[in-house]
Design a protein around this motif. Structure first.
Motif, PDB file in Angstrom:
ATOM      1  N   ALA A 154       3.725  14.038  -2.534  1.00 28.98           N
ATOM      2  CA  ALA A 154       4.676  14.979  -3.129  1.00 28.98           C
ATOM      3  C   ALA A 154       5.988  14.305  -3.512  1.00 28.98           C
ATOM      4  CB  ALA A 154       4.949  16.124  -2.161  1.00 28.98           C
ATOM      5  N   PHE A 155       6.291  13.197  -2.829  1.00 34.46           N
ATOM      6  CA  PHE A 155       7.562  12.524  -3.088  1.00 34.46           C
ATOM      7  C   PHE A 155       7.407  11.316  -4.002  1.00 34.46           C
ATOM      8  CE2 PHE A 155       8.763  14.196   1.301  1.00 34.46           C
ATOM      9  CZ  PHE A 155       9.282  15.355   0.750  1.00 34.46           C
ATOM     10  N   GLU A 156       6.237  11.175  -4.592  1.00 34.38           N
ATOM     11  CA  GLU A 156       6.040  10.050  -5.491  1.00 34.38           C
ATOM     12  C   GLU A 156       6.998  10.154  -6.673  1.00 34.38           C
ATOM     13  OE1 GLU A 156       2.110   9.344  -7.106  1.00 34.38           O
ATOM     14  OE2 GLU A 156       1.585   8.651  -5.085  1.00 34.38           O
ATOM     15  N   ASN A 157       7.217  11.389  -7.073  1.00 32.10           N
ATOM     16  CA  ASN A 157       8.155  11.600  -8.167  1.00 32.10           C
ATOM     17  C   ASN A 157       9.582  11.547  -7.645  1.00 32.10           C
ATOM     18  OD1 ASN A 157      10.017  13.446  -9.708  1.00 32.10           O
ATOM     19  ND2 ASN A 157       8.336  13.175 -11.143  1.00 32.10           N
ATOM     20  N   LYS A 160      11.423  13.119   6.471  1.00 35.65           N
ATOM     21  CA  LYS A 160      11.739  12.102   7.479  1.00 35.65           C
ATOM     22  C   LYS A 160      10.635  11.045   7.552  1.00 35.65           C
ATOM     23  CE  LYS A 160      14.774  14.627  10.596  1.00 35.65           C
ATOM     24  NZ  LYS A 160      14.712  15.611  11.683  1.00 35.65           N
ATOM     25  N   LYS A 161       9.387  11.525   7.510  1.00 36.53           N
ATOM     26  CA  LYS A 161       8.260  10.609   7.588  1.00 36.53           C
ATOM     27  C   LYS A 161       8.260   9.663   6.388  1.00 36.53           C
ATOM     28  CE  LYS A 161       3.652  11.317   8.341  1.00 36.53           C
ATOM     29  NZ  LYS A 161       2.544  12.286   8.223  1.00 36.53           N
ATOM     30  N   HIS A 162       8.578  10.214   5.249  1.00 31.44           N
ATOM     31  CA  HIS A 162       8.613   9.406   4.031  1.00 31.44           C
ATOM     32  C   HIS A 162       9.696   8.330   4.132  1.00 31.44           C
ATOM     33  CE1 HIS A 162       7.775   8.714  -0.218  1.00 31.44           C
ATOM     34  NE2 HIS A 162       9.076   8.590  -0.388  1.00 31.44           N
ATOM     35  N   LEU A 163      10.859   8.723   4.653  1.00 31.08           N
ATOM     36  CA  LEU A 163      11.945   7.751   4.814  1.00 31.08           C
ATOM     37  C   LEU A 163      11.552   6.651   5.797  1.00 31.08           C
ATOM     38  CD1 LEU A 163      15.405   9.532   4.898  1.00 31.08           C
ATOM     39  CD2 LEU A 163      14.286   8.347   3.045  1.00 31.08           C
ATOM     40  N   GLU A 164      10.868   7.066   6.889  1.00 30.25           N
ATOM     41  CA  GLU A 164      10.418   6.077   7.866  1.00 30.25           C
ATOM     42  C   GLU A 164       9.459   5.085   7.219  1.00 30.25           C
ATOM     43  OE1 GLU A 164       8.804   8.052  11.322  1.00 30.25           O
ATOM     44  OE2 GLU A 164      10.792   8.905  11.709  1.00 30.25           O
ATOM     45  N   ALA A 165       8.579   5.627   6.371  1.00 34.75           N
ATOM     46  CA  ALA A 165       7.624   4.757   5.687  1.00 34.75           C
ATOM     47  C   ALA A 165       8.355   3.758   4.804  1.00 34.75           C
ATOM     48  CB  ALA A 165       6.669   5.601   4.856  1.00 34.75           C
ATOM     49  N   LEU A 166       9.387   4.220   4.114  1.00 27.52           N
ATOM     50  CA  LEU A 166      10.174   3.311   3.269  1.00 27.52           C
ATOM     51  C   LEU A 166      10.829   2.233   4.116  1.00 27.52           C
ATOM     52  CD1 LEU A 166      12.016   5.714   0.774  1.00 27.52           C
ATOM     53  CD2 LEU A 166      10.206   4.110   0.242  1.00 27.52           C
ATOM     54  N   GLU A 167      11.377   2.673   5.255  1.00 22.38           N
ATOM     55  CA  GLU A 167      12.047   1.748   6.158  1.00 22.38           C
ATOM     56  C   GLU A 167      11.074   0.679   6.664  1.00 22.38           C
ATOM     57  OE1 GLU A 167      14.228   3.100   9.841  1.00 22.38           O
ATOM     58  OE2 GLU A 167      15.051   4.413   8.296  1.00 22.38           O
ATOM     59  N   ASN A 168       9.893   1.141   7.090  1.00 16.08           N
ATOM     60  CA  ASN A 168       8.886   0.212   7.594  1.00 16.08           C
ATOM     61  C   ASN A 168       8.516  -0.823   6.555  1.00 16.08           C
ATOM     62  OD1 ASN A 168       8.691   1.265  10.111  1.00 16.08           O
ATOM     63  ND2 ASN A 168       7.092   2.747   9.549  1.00 16.08           N
ATOM     64  N   LEU A 169       8.450  -0.364   5.338  1.00 16.37           N
ATOM     65  CA  LEU A 169       8.086  -1.242   4.244  1.00 16.37           C
ATOM     66  C   LEU A 169       9.102  -2.363   4.105  1.00 16.37           C
ATOM     67  CD1 LEU A 169       5.698  -0.933   2.430  1.00 16.37           C
ATOM     68  CD2 LEU A 169       7.212  -0.081   0.664  1.00 16.37           C
ATOM     69  N   SER A 199       0.831  -1.202   0.000  1.00 16.50           N
ATOM     70  CA  SER A 199       0.000   0.000   0.000  1.00 16.50           C
ATOM     71  C   SER A 199       0.865   1.251   0.000  1.00 16.50           C
ATOM     72  CB  SER A 199      -0.914  -0.003   1.216  1.00 16.50           C
ATOM     73  OG  SER A 199      -0.441   0.910   2.157  1.00 16.50           O
ATOM     74  N   LEU A 200       0.381   2.254  -0.653  1.00 18.11           N
ATOM     75  CA  LEU A 200       1.152   3.487  -0.760  1.00 18.11           C
ATOM     76  C   LEU A 200       0.591   4.571   0.150  1.00 18.11           C
ATOM     77  CD1 LEU A 200       1.649   3.537  -4.606  1.00 18.11           C
ATOM     78  CD2 LEU A 200       3.432   3.280  -2.909  1.00 18.11           C
ATOM     79  N   GLU A 201      -0.282   4.126   1.064  1.00 20.76           N
ATOM     80  CA  GLU A 201      -0.992   5.116   1.876  1.00 20.76           C
ATOM     81  C   GLU A 201      -0.081   6.017   2.691  1.00 20.76           C
ATOM     82  OE1 GLU A 201      -3.967   3.161   4.236  1.00 20.76           O
ATOM     83  OE2 GLU A 201      -4.794   2.294   2.400  1.00 20.76           O
ATOM     84  N   GLN A 202       0.969   5.384   3.304  1.00 18.13           N
ATOM     85  CA  GLN A 202       1.798   6.197   4.204  1.00 18.13           C
ATOM     86  C   GLN A 202       2.729   7.119   3.429  1.00 18.13           C
ATOM     87  OE1 GLN A 202       2.969   2.384   4.337  1.00 18.13           O
ATOM     88  NE2 GLN A 202       3.510   2.436   6.501  1.00 18.13           N
ATOM     89  N   ILE A 206      12.409  12.754  -8.800  1.00 19.99           N
ATOM     90  CA  ILE A 206      13.205  13.975  -8.808  1.00 19.99           C
ATOM     91  C   ILE A 206      12.878  14.849  -7.608  1.00 19.99           C
ATOM     92  CG2 ILE A 206      13.663  16.120 -10.079  1.00 19.99           C
ATOM     93  CD1 ILE A 206      13.328  14.402 -12.632  1.00 19.99           C
ATOM     94  N   ARG A 207      11.585  14.893  -7.251  1.00 23.14           N
ATOM     95  CA  ARG A 207      11.203  15.691  -6.075  1.00 23.14           C
ATOM     96  C   ARG A 207      11.849  15.137  -4.815  1.00 23.14           C
ATOM     97  NH1 ARG A 207       4.889  16.080  -7.122  1.00 23.14           N
ATOM     98  NH2 ARG A 207       5.217  16.354  -9.353  1.00 23.14           N
ATOM     99  N   LEU A 208      11.877  13.821  -4.708  1.00 28.79           N
ATOM    100  CA  LEU A 208      12.502  13.196  -3.543  1.00 28.79           C
ATOM    101  C   LEU A 208      14.004  13.499  -3.532  1.00 28.79           C
ATOM    102  CD1 LEU A 208      12.024  11.375  -1.128  1.00 28.79           C
ATOM    103  CD2 LEU A 208      12.532   9.420  -2.570  1.00 28.79           C
ATOM    104  N   GLN A 209      14.594  13.474  -4.726  1.00 31.63           N
ATOM    105  CA  GLN A 209      16.027  13.753  -4.808  1.00 31.63           C
ATOM    106  C   GLN A 209      16.331  15.193  -4.433  1.00 31.63           C
ATOM    107  OE1 GLN A 209      16.885  12.440  -8.830  1.00 31.63           O
ATOM    108  NE2 GLN A 209      17.689  10.510  -8.058  1.00 31.63           N
ATOM    109  N   VAL A 210      15.504  16.123  -4.940  1.00 36.29           N
ATOM    110  CA  VAL A 210      15.683  17.540  -4.591  1.00 36.29           C
ATOM    111  C   VAL A 210      15.625  17.690  -3.077  1.00 36.29           C
ATOM    112  CG1 VAL A 210      14.572  19.802  -4.633  1.00 36.29           C
ATOM    113  CG2 VAL A 210      14.773  18.492  -6.742  1.00 36.29           C
TER     114      VAL A 210
END
Lengths: 206, 100
Positions: free
Chosen positions: B11-14, B85-94, B4-7, B16-20
């Motif tokens: 804005a960071f789906e793209n 940070k929240k996005h990174l945590e979500a990736l980590e949890n995954l 699931s992509l809920e968490q 390049i945005r995440l890289q910026v």
């Protein structure tokens, strides 16, 4: 989202954070070249200060003699300029090879953080020279150069920090043992640079 | 394995945005051209992603001039840092979830 995608996403973030904060196009080769220039310079300086006479080596002139002083100064200046030019040239070449722009925010920060201790140290040494304290030159050059490396190391490979600490320690030893200035120069600017440059070259260039 | 992509932050789906955002979190600020060089993207592409991040109030834009050339500096806002940070945590949890 696939697991592999997440890993590649995380590694791209990590890579970008590192590349945007650290300048990694420093060339190990330029360290080796700087070391070689320093050794040649030191050899010329040695010939200027010490003369061989009937198999015995002794100092026939002292560094505060203006006849020796100016050639020594010239040798040091030429070594410094040659090292800087070679270093800059090799760094630009390395950056181009990696497809990186060598003049970026990180290289600016790196340069700025190194230039401050270098200029302050350089001015202090010039002041001491004008006041006739020649004994202080060797140790202060090593100490301020080491401090510049330590302060610059946060924007490049952390190995640079260890080179900086070694230079500072050598500088302190040089201050403790007056008269061996040239010996510490050879170790600090010659041997250490060649040693460090080779490590960097094999660690990061391959 | 689909998850699931809920968490995840939209804005960071793209990428390049995440890289910026990762560059701006790691640095106090960064200018447009250096970002462009670093990420290897075109002017228009980068500009549109920066606009999107600005709209989310994740970045702070500071426009100045150096001589006559515009020099735009970007910095991460507190909101942006938290979201990152929240996005990174979500990736980590995954990753953790998938291990079990």
């Amino acid at each position: 989202m696939k697991e592999n995608d997440i890993y590649s996403e995380l590694s791209s973030i990590r890579n970008l954070m590192e590349r945007s904060t650290k300048f990694i196009s420093l060339s190990g080769l330029s360290g080796i070249m700087a070391g070689i220039y320093a050794l040649i310079g030191a050899w010329i300086a040695y010939k200027l200060v010490y003369t061989e006479d009937s198999g015995l080596l002794y100092r026939n002139v002292y560094v505060n003699d203006p006849l020796v002083w100016w050639p020594l100064f010239l040798v040091a200046a030429v070594v410094l300029i040659l090292s800087l030019v070679t270093g800059i040239w090799l760094t630009i070449r390395q950056a181009k090879k990696k497809g990186e722009n060598f003049w970026n925010p990180v290289s600016k920060r790196l340069l700025l953080s190194m230039i401050i201790p270098l200029i302050i140290g350089g001015l202090l040494i010039l002041i001491f020279i004008f006041r006739g304290y020649y004994g202080i030159i060797s140790s202060s050059c090593l100490i301020f150069y080491g401090l510049a490396l330590i302060s610059g190391s946060q924007f490049t490979f952390s190995d640079v920090k260890w080179l900086g600490f070694c230079e500072v320690i050598l500088g302190l030893l040089a201050a403790l043992l007056p008269g061996y200035g040239l010996f510490f120069w050879v170790i600090g600017f010659g041997v250490l640079h060649i040693f460090y440059g080779s490590i960097m070259h094999f660690k990061y260039n391959q | 394995m689909k998850v699931s992509l809920e968490q995840f932050d939209k804005a960071f789906e793209n990428r390049i945005r995440l890289q910026v955002m990762s560059v701006l979190v790691a640095n106090d600020n960064y200018d447009f051209n250096s970002l462009k060089d670093l990420l290897n993207v075109t002017d228009g592409n980068l500009a549109s992603h920066l606009k999107a991040l600005e709209k989310e109030e994740y970045i702070i834009v500071n426009k100045t001039f150096v001589g006559r050339k515009p020099n735009t500096q970007y910095a991460a806002s507190q909101k942006g840092v938290d979201a990152f940070k929240k996005h990174l945590e979500a990736l980590e949890n995954l990753i953790k979830q998938q291990k079990y």
